[in-house]
Scaffold this active site. Structure first.
Site: not given
Length: 276
Positions: A2-3, A61, A265
């Site tokens: 979740p950002e 966050k 990433r």
């Protein structure tokens, strides 16, 4: 993970349901002990009950619940955490790690497949958020701030954007999207980006974060809002997880979105319209 848009969506869903409510009981289930950072699980189960939740904020966050004794309960969902509010009688889900019963009969449940979520109980929220920069949707996150922050870095701009000291709340999804909107190759050294392109990148970050928030977040994986509903922004992304599909920009004439590894990433971009 979740950002910012996902966490803010959760915050907005929870706020009217938990503000003014008193915590009755807290249970951190066996196997989820790492959730408790500043206290032991048993200490949190003793310290939080009886406290009234006065406000629910967010920085990046992190969710920040202000308690009536002046302390803050700071929650981070990490990779796979989900916070759900509902009736106390609802059955537990498979990956429930903790639950907080409130005085109105509702229960706040933390589901977390990978068990990376964290809870802090602190006098100052900053204690739970060391070395963090301004929230990416705050006034403090200005073009000047971004220019100065990127100017001090030699790493790829994508990697710099994932550093929470630069833009708190930005993660993999929205970094990829912002760089596409701004037309910047994610491999470009952060410090080499000139003032005009930094301004474009700043505007692109605000655009993609606000669009993600308007759509209730992106549900590529486990993310759900406070009521168990999925977000819709994953249906409108430009490049994230669209490798092999044609770039949306007309001038790219259908050239495919690429996926590379950058700083460990997955990174998605169009080699045609995103330039160094």
């Amino acid at each position: 993970m979740p950002e910012l848009p996902e966490v803010e969506t959760i915050r907005r869903g929870l706020e009217p349901r938990i503000i003014g409510r008193t915590i009755e009981t807290v249970r951190i289930h066996a196997g989820a002990e790492r959730l408790a950072v500043t206290h032991s699980p048993r200490e949190l189960e003793e310290e939080l009950p009886g406290r009234r939740i006065e406000a629910l904020g967010r920085h990046g966050k992190y969710l920040i619940a202000a308690l009536d004794d002046g302390r803050s309960w700071v929650l981070h969902l990490r990779m796979t955490g989900v916070l759900l509010i509902g009736d106390r009688s609802a059955p537990s889900e498979r990956f429930e790690r903790a639950r907080v019963d409130l005085d109105d009969g509702c229960t706040l449940r933390l589901n977390d497949i990978r068990k990376f979520g964290t809870w802090h109980l602190v006098d100052d929220p900053a204690e739970a958020m060391p070395r963090i920069g301004p929230d990416a949707l705050s006034e403090e996150f200005s073009v000047r701030w971004l220019r100065d922050a990127l100017g001090r870095r030699t790493v790829a701009v994508k990697s710099a954007l994932l550093d929470q000291r630069v833009a708190a709340g930005v993660g993999n999804i929205y970094a990829d999207e912002a760089l596409w909107i701004a037309g910047i190759d994610p491999r470009t050294p952060a410090g080499s980006i000139g003032p005009r392109r930094v301004a474009r990148l700043h505007a692109a970050l605000l655009e993609t974060l606000r669009d993600g928030l308007a759509d209730g977040g992106s549900s590529f994986d486990e993310y759900r809002d406070a009521f168990g509903l999925t977000g819709g922004h994953h249906l409108r992304v430009h490049v994230f997880r669209r490798e092999g599909e044609p770039c949306e920009r007309a001038r790219c004439r259908g050239r495919e979105v690429r996926k590379i590894r950058l700083g460990g990433r997955a990174t998605h971009y169009c080699a045609s319209c995103q330039r160094s």
